[in-house]
Design a protein around this motif. Structure first.
Motif, PDB file in Angstrom:
ATOM      1  N   ILE A 267      -2.028  31.465  18.488  1.00 18.85           N
ATOM      2  CA  ILE A 267      -1.396  30.613  19.507  1.00 18.85           C
ATOM      3  C   ILE A 267      -0.124  31.300  20.010  1.00 18.85           C
ATOM      4  CG2 ILE A 267      -0.143  28.435  19.879  1.00 18.85           C
ATOM      5  CD1 ILE A 267      -2.038  27.073  17.967  1.00 18.85           C
ATOM      6  N   HIS A 269       3.310  30.256  22.042  1.00 18.17           N
ATOM      7  CA  HIS A 269       4.055  29.043  22.414  1.00 18.17           C
ATOM      8  C   HIS A 269       5.454  29.469  22.857  1.00 18.17           C
ATOM      9  CE1 HIS A 269       6.627  25.611  21.875  1.00 18.17           C
ATOM     10  NE2 HIS A 269       6.708  25.616  20.561  1.00 18.17           N
ATOM     11  N   MET A 305       0.233  27.185  24.207  1.00 18.37           N
ATOM     12  CA  MET A 305       0.818  25.850  24.089  1.00 18.37           C
ATOM     13  C   MET A 305       2.081  25.785  24.934  1.00 18.37           C
ATOM     14  SD  MET A 305       0.201  24.544  20.178  1.00 18.37           S
ATOM     15  CE  MET A 305       0.101  22.796  20.555  1.00 18.37           C
ATOM     16  N   CYS A 306       2.498  24.570  25.235  1.00 20.91           N
ATOM     17  CA  CYS A 306       3.724  24.347  25.997  1.00 20.91           C
ATOM     18  C   CYS A 306       3.750  25.144  27.296  1.00 20.91           C
ATOM     19  CB  CYS A 306       4.953  24.617  25.141  1.00 20.91           C
ATOM     20  SG  CYS A 306       5.381  23.183  24.167  1.00 20.91           S
ATOM     21  N   GLY A 309       1.958  28.581  27.756  1.00 20.11           N
ATOM     22  CA  GLY A 309       0.545  28.229  27.813  1.00 20.11           C
ATOM     23  C   GLY A 309       0.151  27.700  29.183  1.00 20.11           C
ATOM     24  N   HIS A 320      -5.737  25.951  26.688  1.00 20.14           N
ATOM     25  CA  HIS A 320      -4.435  25.414  26.295  1.00 20.14           C
ATOM     26  C   HIS A 320      -4.646  24.386  25.181  1.00 20.14           C
ATOM     27  CE1 HIS A 320      -0.477  23.600  26.537  1.00 20.14           C
ATOM     28  NE2 HIS A 320      -0.099  24.525  27.402  1.00 20.14           N
ATOM     29  N   GLY A 322      -2.301  22.249  23.658  1.00 19.55           N
ATOM     30  CA  GLY A 322      -1.558  20.995  23.606  1.00 19.55           C
ATOM     31  C   GLY A 322      -0.105  21.153  23.999  1.00 19.55           C
ATOM     32  N   ASN A 323       0.560  20.004  24.174  1.00 15.12           N
ATOM     33  CA  ASN A 323       1.950  20.052  24.633  1.00 15.12           C
ATOM     34  C   ASN A 323       2.948  19.946  23.477  1.00 15.12           C
ATOM     35  OD1 ASN A 323       1.636  17.288  24.177  1.00 15.12           O
ATOM     36  ND2 ASN A 323       1.511  16.793  26.359  1.00 15.12           N
ATOM     37  N   SER A 326       2.619  18.272  20.073  1.00 18.77           N
ATOM     38  CA  SER A 326       1.455  18.683  19.288  1.00 18.77           C
ATOM     39  C   SER A 326       1.658  20.034  18.608  1.00 18.77           C
ATOM     40  CB  SER A 326       0.212  18.751  20.189  1.00 18.77           C
ATOM     41  OG  SER A 326      -0.011  17.491  20.786  1.00 18.77           O
ATOM     42  N   THR A 327       2.813  20.654  18.795  1.00 15.86           N
ATOM     43  CA  THR A 327       2.979  22.008  18.248  1.00 15.86           C
ATOM     44  C   THR A 327       3.030  22.015  16.724  1.00 15.86           C
ATOM     45  OG1 THR A 327       5.386  21.878  18.619  1.00 15.86           O
ATOM     46  CG2 THR A 327       4.084  23.019  20.292  1.00 15.86           C
ATOM     47  N   CYS A 486       4.538  20.100  30.199  1.00 13.87           N
ATOM     48  CA  CYS A 486       3.815  19.312  29.207  1.00 13.87           C
ATOM     49  C   CYS A 486       3.131  18.099  29.823  1.00 13.87           C
ATOM     50  CB  CYS A 486       4.770  18.920  28.086  1.00 13.87           C
ATOM     51  SG  CYS A 486       5.261  20.363  27.101  1.00 13.87           S
TER      52      CYS A 486
END
Ligand code: CUV
Ligand code: SF4
Length: 639
Positions: A267, A269, A305-306, A309, A320, A322-323, A326-327, A486
């Motif tokens: 991932i 981020h 992510m974020c 992402g 992607h 999650g925002n 969700s990290t 997000c």
């Protein structure tokens, strides 16, 4: 050393009250079983400070810190005599300065890379979008006829550097501002010079014994914020497009289900696209693929992510996961072999969660380390050294996976990657085009107005819920929604970024969407890409029929679940540009004070937009639609 008590939530909150994201719920349930703490638990165990929430405290000097009483805001002043309005305005100014600093820091890093690419010192990246390079250069007055790409690029670099360093005059992208809006800024003396100067002056003016008139402070607050929107953030977007490609619509998978149990999962981020671009090269390197196979993996799975992402999702269609909120939960899957982070919104809580599942958590940027995480610095002159190393560690974590893996089987598919250029192009042809097609559809009333719904998630409210409810309500009322950050991910998970979501739109908007095959919710990218909305607004003014300043447009903005100071800076630059901007969660002012009145009414009287606040999505939608209708009426296009 101060002894700190462990945070223990008093009663267990039901998971469905924390988030509407099924995947995050599933992982929070697992986290509880595994005894792992996330931001949701920490929020439950930490009541927000009520004095700070009202911005009724000041710690700008050591005669204090001073606390005023928000219930009787004018009953007391600080030791220095500062009243509630001076204190709040100074606090607000520092939030805007910090947010603006973050975006400019990011933009400046992009510009540094751009310069070294142009000079041949960085070989891993190159100029991908020459057309955009030329058109931006022309817009800010650089000669482009019969000149080499290299020469134009170097001039562009020198010109854009002024965004940060210029001490006098107007920053380069002031040339893109609609004339009447710019004229209003000049009248108030708020056209930014260079971001460094504005941030410095903002900090200086908020020192003890400096500017203690909120009506004067507000001008520097606006000027600083504008040095974000029309400065650092805009440079970040444009330079990233030039280097890595301008987005165009692409179908993308979003949510935790994009992780693959039989793959090495990596991932990325954070916020700066270069880490991601190099990681893309690393996960596709044949030698690394081979070692992944040797470790028993079917391949290497790279997801974002974020905001970084959101940016590469828009640009390259990378899945992607999650925002912001969700990290931590995604690490609870046990399936994440490495999480590489760069800057901004990297919460320190990640360290502990990563430790619990032996996920490699790797910081890569010299200006963002996390105590307890591994730091492998990314050097732009040899970026793959860092990203290869991260992938090697991920492969080894995969090989030695000690934990049962549980991946929520949730995936939403949507279309993302809309630029304002593309929106116009997409709507083109089908409609009478005396103005642009977008303006035409607004004037004829099929589209009632445009709303930007953006920003973070925040464990103080139910994750994604306010975003999704607000957007549903807006499109139902024929308001076209544009999104970043997000918020865009929340709607993607909820399935509203697919063309089929047109069925949820009002009849006018649905007709437009169905005719061109676009979703009613258009994802533009990351937080710095909010500047695409500013450019779209300028374009709407320039092509005519909707008034002559941004403040005339039937548009509104919202950050329904925001949490960061960057969001405050973004909100303030939209307001100063002429946009009515509504925030949810909480608002850092004391009710019934002059400063609150200035933000919520006074700025509009000065010719700008204004702030609004409401934590309820339906109320928020009502406020935004009422504003859009008011503007339509003023333009004489209400029916
Ligand atoms: Ni820049 S600022 S939580 S990652 S949108 Fe996401 Fe976006 Fe807010 Fe952060
Ligand atoms: Fe108190 Fe004034 Fe010092 Fe702020 S600046 S801490 S209000 S004395």
């Amino acid at each position: 050393m101060v002894e700190k008590k462990a945070l223990k939530p008093k009663k267990e909150i039901e998971l469905k009250d924390l988030t509407i994201c099924d995947a995050t719920q599933q992982m929070l349930a697992k986290a509880r079983r595994d005894g792992v703490e996330t931001q949701f638990d920490r929020a439950a165990g930490m009541k927000a400070c009520p004095i700070g929430a009202d911005s009724a405290c000041c710690k700008h000097c050591f005669m204090g810190p001073c606390r005023l009483n928000a219930k009787d805001p004018y009953g007391k002043v600080g030791v220095c005599g500062a009243n509630i309005d001076a204190i709040q305005a100074r606090n607000f100014g520092r939030m805007v300065a910090t947010g603006t600093a973050c975006h400019n820091d990011h933009g400046m890093a992009m510009l540094d890379i751009f310069r070294d690419v142009v000079q041949g010192k960085i070989k891993d990246y190159r100029i991908k979008d020459v057309n955009k390079l030329v058109s931006i250069s022309k817009e800010i007055g650089i000669e482009t006829e019969d000149r080499s790409v290299q020469d134009i690029a170097m001039d562009l670099y020198h010109e854009l550097e002024k965004t940060y360093t210029q001490v006098e005059g107007e920053l380069p992208f002031a040339k893109r501002v609609p004339p009447k809006t710019l004229e209003m800024w000049r009248k108030h003396g708020i056209v930014p010079r260079g971001a460094m100067r504005e941030i410095m002056e903002m900090m200086s003016r908020t020192h003890i014994g400096m500017d203690q008139d909120h009506t004067n402070l507000i001008k520097q607050i606006c000027r600083t914020a504008l040095a974000d929107g029309w400065g650092g953030s805009m440079v970040a977007t444009e330079i990233s497009d030039i280097l890595f490609g301008t987005p165009s619509p692409v179908s993308v998978e979003v949510n935790m289900g994009v992780l693959k149990e039989d793959h090495v999962n990596v991932i990325v981020h954070g916020h700066e696209p270069n880490l991601f671009e190099s990681m893309l090269a690393s996960v596709n390197a044949p030698s690394l693929l081979e070692s992944a196979n040797e470790a028993g993996a079917k391949g290497i799975n790279l997801v974002g992510m974020c905001c970084s992402g959101a940016e590469v999702m828009s640009r390259h269609g990378i899945p992607h996961a999650g925002n912001f909120s969700s990290t931590e939960p995604i690490l609870v899957t046990g399936a994440v072999d490495a999480m590489a982070v760069d800057v901004q919104c990297i919460q320190q809580g990640l360290v502990k969660v990563a430790e619990c599942y032996e996920t490699e958590l790797i910081t890569t940027n010299p200006r963002c380390h996390l105590e307890g995480a591994t730091h492998i610095e990314l050097d732009e002159h040899n970026p793959q050294k860092c990203t290869d190393e991260i992938v090697i560690r991920a492969i080894s974590r995969f090989k030695n996976r000690k934990f049962p893996v549980e991946i929520p089987k949730k995936v939403g598919i949507g279309v993302h990657g809309f630029s304002h250029e593309y929106i116009n192009y997409m709507l083109g042809g089908s409609f009478r085009a005396s103005y642009t097609p977008l303006n035409e559809n607004i004037i004829n009333g099929r589209i009632r107005g445009v709303a930007g719904v953006v920003g973070c998630t925040n464990p103080r409210v139910k994750q994604d819920y306010v975003h999704v409810e607000l957007v549903r309500e807006l499109i139902k009322n024929d308001v076209l929604v544009v999104q970043t950050g997000c918020s865009q991910i929340a709607l993607a998970k909820a399935g509203l970024t697919s063309p089929e979501a047109a069925a949820l739109a009002g009849p006018g908007l649905a007709e437009v969407c169905e005719t061109v095959g676009m979703p009613p919710v258009l994802g533009l990218g990351s937080c710095v890409d909010n500047t695409r909305i500013l450019i779209a607004c300028s374009e709407m003014v320039r092509t005519g029929g909707l008034g002559d300043s941004i403040a005339d447009l039937p548009v509104a903005g919202a950050a329904p679940e925001y949490m960061s100071e960057k969001a405050i800076a973004i909100g303030q630059y939209f307001v100063a540009s002429g946009v009515y901007t509504v925030f949810g969660v909480t608002f850092p002012v004391t009710k019934g004070t002059n400063f609150e009145k200035l933000l919520f009414e006074g700025l509009e009287e000065m010719g700008m937009g204004k702030w609004g606040f409401n934590p309820d999505p339906h109320e928020m939608a009502r406020m935004m639609i009422a504003h859009i209708d008011k503007k339509r009426q003023a333009l004489g296009i209400d029916k």
